[in-house]
Each structure stands twice: as structure tokens, then as C-alpha cells.
Design an enzyme around this catalytic site. Structure first.
Site, short mmCIF file in Angstrom:
data_model
loop_
_atom_site.label_atom_id
_atom_site.label_comp_id
_atom_site.label_asym_id
_atom_site.label_seq_id
_atom_site.Cartn_x
_atom_site.Cartn_y
_atom_site.Cartn_z
N MET A 31 -65.62 -85.95 18.06
CA MET A 31 -66.82 -85.65 17.27
C MET A 31 -66.40 -85.09 15.92
SD MET A 31 -69.53 -86.57 18.88
CE MET A 31 -70.67 -85.90 17.65
N MET A 62 -75.04 -86.55 25.42
CA MET A 62 -74.94 -85.13 25.01
C MET A 62 -75.87 -84.36 25.93
SD MET A 62 -74.84 -85.90 20.97
CE MET A 62 -75.48 -87.55 21.27
N MET A 99 -79.73 -87.13 24.35
CA MET A 99 -79.68 -85.67 24.19
C MET A 99 -80.75 -85.03 25.08
SD MET A 99 -79.36 -85.27 20.09
CE MET A 99 -78.40 -86.40 19.08
N HIS A 143 -74.59 -97.83 19.45
CA HIS A 143 -74.34 -96.46 19.89
C HIS A 143 -75.68 -95.79 20.22
CE1 HIS A 143 -71.89 -92.78 20.09
NE2 HIS A 143 -72.91 -92.17 19.51
N ASP A 179 -67.42 -89.98 15.43
CA ASP A 179 -68.88 -89.99 15.39
C ASP A 179 -69.37 -88.78 14.61
OD1 ASP A 179 -71.60 -90.20 15.92
OD2 ASP A 179 -71.43 -89.74 18.06
N GLY A 180 -70.08 -89.07 13.52
CA GLY A 180 -70.69 -88.00 12.73
C GLY A 180 -70.22 -88.01 11.30
N GLY A 181 -71.14 -88.23 10.37
CA GLY A 181 -70.80 -88.18 8.95
C GLY A 181 -69.90 -89.31 8.48
N SER A 197 -75.41 -96.04 15.10
CA SER A 197 -76.14 -95.13 15.99
C SER A 197 -77.63 -95.30 15.77
CB SER A 197 -75.74 -93.69 15.70
OG SER A 197 -76.67 -92.83 16.35
N GLY A 203 -75.67 -83.27 18.01
CA GLY A 203 -77.08 -82.87 18.04
C GLY A 203 -77.95 -83.54 17.00
N PHE A 204 -77.37 -83.79 15.83
CA PHE A 204 -78.20 -84.33 14.75
C PHE A 204 -77.43 -85.34 13.91
CE2 PHE A 204 -79.70 -80.14 15.88
CZ PHE A 204 -81.07 -80.36 16.04
N GLY A 205 -78.17 -86.33 13.41
CA GLY A 205 -77.60 -87.27 12.45
C GLY A 205 -77.63 -86.66 11.06
N GLY A 206 -76.97 -87.33 10.14
CA GLY A 206 -77.06 -86.94 8.73
C GLY A 206 -76.24 -85.72 8.33
N GLY A 214 -74.59 -93.72 11.78
CA GLY A 214 -76.04 -93.74 11.89
C GLY A 214 -76.69 -93.91 10.55
N SER A 215 -76.74 -92.82 9.79
CA SER A 215 -77.40 -92.86 8.48
C SER A 215 -76.78 -93.90 7.57
CB SER A 215 -77.29 -91.50 7.78
OG SER A 215 -77.34 -90.46 8.69
N ASP A 222 -77.50 -92.44 21.52
CA ASP A 222 -77.33 -90.99 21.68
C ASP A 222 -78.39 -90.42 22.62
OD1 ASP A 222 -75.11 -90.28 19.92
OD2 ASP A 222 -76.40 -90.96 18.28
N HIS A 225 -73.67 -92.47 24.48
CA HIS A 225 -73.06 -91.16 24.22
C HIS A 225 -73.98 -90.09 24.81
CE1 HIS A 225 -71.89 -87.99 20.92
NE2 HIS A 225 -71.47 -87.63 22.11
C1 DX5 Z 1 -74.72 -86.76 16.51
C2 DX5 Z 1 -74.72 -88.12 17.15
C3 DX5 Z 1 -74.31 -89.19 16.23
C4 DX5 Z 1 -75.24 -89.37 15.05
C5 DX5 Z 1 -74.41 -89.76 13.88
O1 DX5 Z 1 -74.82 -85.79 17.49
O2 DX5 Z 1 -73.81 -88.15 18.25
O3 DX5 Z 1 -74.11 -90.42 16.90
O4 DX5 Z 1 -76.21 -90.35 15.25
O5 DX5 Z 1 -75.23 -89.82 12.76
P1 DX5 Z 1 -74.64 -89.92 11.28
O6 DX5 Z 1 -73.81 -91.15 11.20
O7 DX5 Z 1 -75.85 -89.94 10.45
O8 DX5 Z 1 -73.80 -88.66 11.07
ZN ZN Z 2 -73.22 -90.11 19.08
#
Ligand code: DX5
Ligand code: ZN
Length: 220
Positions: A135, A66, A35, A31, A173-175, A8, A140-143, A195-196, A33, A64
Site C-alpha cells: 500500500m 480492507m 471496505m 481492482h 496501490d494508492g496515489g 480501481s 480507506g480512500f482514493g485520491g 483509481g483517480s 476495493d 482488495h
Molecule cells: C485505497 C484503495 C485504492 C484506491 C486508490 O484504500 O485501496 O485502491 O482506490 O485510489 P487512487 O488511485 O485514487 O489513489
Molecule cells: Zn485497493
């Protein structure tokens, strides 16, 4: 088919996007994102930026969305050439009609479910989609941390996809990390957004290889 790893770019450096795309050249898809600060409390970018990413990326885009009103806005991403366009079930007025329109424009059509959204309404409609995104954090947020309570829903979708014999990718997707990717793979995911975990690694290419290997070894 090995597990697909889609980094991501939410975790990339937005002013060095082309450089960071170069660091993930061994990924399956990028990927992206999008938003809108309405569907989620965060804002990234829209079609103008995605069009430039599409122009410079060596690998296809997994967009993706959002955003509110994807019935209206999603089509533009298919028109600019995105390989896959995923919209949220919670935001779409008519998901099946939208998926058909995306496919007619040549894109893969994906539907995303927030952690609290059940899959039940979509189990009979799987053939209408090319991907279901489960999900594993609130969008909304990475990490954020992986939410394992979403795994029964993923397993339910895996069972339904296999029973129907349809070719629908199941994405998480996420964590997603080296640890949590194993849990998601065991519960039926075949496509993994990270992502992270990728962009914070010293060597993103090695990290992609590690994630792919680990997920493939634990495939359902
Ligand atoms: C969150 C995004 C994800 C995000 C994942 O709303 O849809 O794609 O970038 O980030 P990580 O892998 O850091 O959880
Ligand atoms: Zn995403």
C-alpha cells in the site's frame, strides 16, 4: 510481460458501474476495493455487489479486501469467481492458511501491507502467495498522495522474489499517477492500481495505455 494496470473502481460512478467498466476494457484486471468501516474508516460494498460486477465485467477481478476477519469473509469472494483475492496482513489471523484456502478455491491469493507494516515476516513465505500488495497510501480512500517512504519495502520484496525465483506479482496501490508509477516501477512493482488517475482522465483507455507504457519502460 508489460506492466499490469488495474484501475480501481472506487473512483468509478457507483450508479453507472457497468458503463464505467466499459471505459476500462483495455485494463489487465479490475481492482475492486471492499471496505467494511471497521478495518478502514470507509464503507463500499460486499459480495452481492462484487458478484454483479463479476457477472458484467469483461476482465477478471482483483479484489482488495480492507476488512476485519478475512479468514472468514475472503473465501466467499473466491467462491463467486474472483480471479485474485487480496487480504490484509494486519487483519488475518492465519495468512498462510487463508492463502492456501483461497488457492484451493481456484483464486490467486494476495497479501496486502499497510505503509507501516514491514515485509520481514513474509519474505520466507513468498511461495505461499501469488501477489504482495504494497500500500502506497493508508487504505480507506482514493485520491491520496503516493507515499514514497514505502519504496524501500517494495525494493526489499523485489529482491526477495527474484532471489527465491518465485512468480509473485508485486502490486502498488494508492496515489499512482504518470509520475509516481515510474518510481514504483523502478523499485520493482509489476502491477499497478490506479483509481483517480484513470477515471478522472478524459480518455481512460488512453490513460491506461500511457501508464502501462511508462511503467513498462521503467521496469526494474
Ligand atoms: C485505497 C484503495 C485504492 C484506491 C486508490 O484504500 O485501496 O485502491 O482506490 O485510489 P487512487 O488511485 O485514487 O489513489
Ligand atoms: Zn485497493
Amino acid at each position: 510481460m508489460p506492466a499490469r494496470i488495474n484501475p480501481s473502481i472506487l473512483a468509478a460512478d457507483f450508479v453507472n458501474m457497468e458503463r464505467d467498466l466499459g471505459r476500462i476494457a483495455s485494463a489487465d484486471l479490475v481492482h475492486v476495493d471492499v471496505m467494511d468501516n471497521h478495518f478502514v474508516p470507509n464503507l463500499t460494498f460486499g459480495p452481492q455487489m462484487v458478484e454483479r460486477i463479476q457477472a458484467v465485467s469483461a476482465i477478471p477481478l482483483d479484489v482488495h479486501l480492507m476488512i476485519d476477519d478475512p479468514d472468514h469473509w475472503a473465501l466467499g469472494y473466491a467462491e463467486l469467481g474472483a480471479y485474485s483475492v487480496t487480504f490484509h496482513a494486519e487483519a488475518a489471523a492465519d495468512p498462510v492458511r487463508l492463502a492456501r484456502r483461497l488457492r484451493a478455491l481456484g483464486a490467486r491469493a494476495g497479501i496486502a501491507l499497510k505503509p507501516g507494516t514491514p515485509a520481514d515476516d513474509y519474505l520466507e513465505l513468498l511461495a505461499e502467495f501469488d501477489q504482495v500488495l504494497v500500500m502506497t497510501v493508508e487504505p480507506g480512500f482514493g485520491g491520496q498522495s503516493f507515499r514514497a517512504e514505502t519504496m524501500p519495502k517494495l525494493a526489499q520484496l523485489r529482491a526477495a522474489v527474484d532471489a527465491a525465483g518465485v512468480d509473485v506479482w508485486l502490486q502498488v496501490d494508492g496515489g499512482v499517477t504518470e509520475e509516481t508509477i515510474v518510481i514504483a516501477a523502478e523499485n520493482g512493482a509489476d502491477t499497478f492500481v490506479a483509481g483517480s488517475a484513470v477515471f478522472r482522465a478524459d480518455d481512460p483507455a488512453a490513460q491506461i495505455a500511457l501508464l502501462r507504457e511508462s511503467a513498462s519502460a521503467h521496469r526494474h
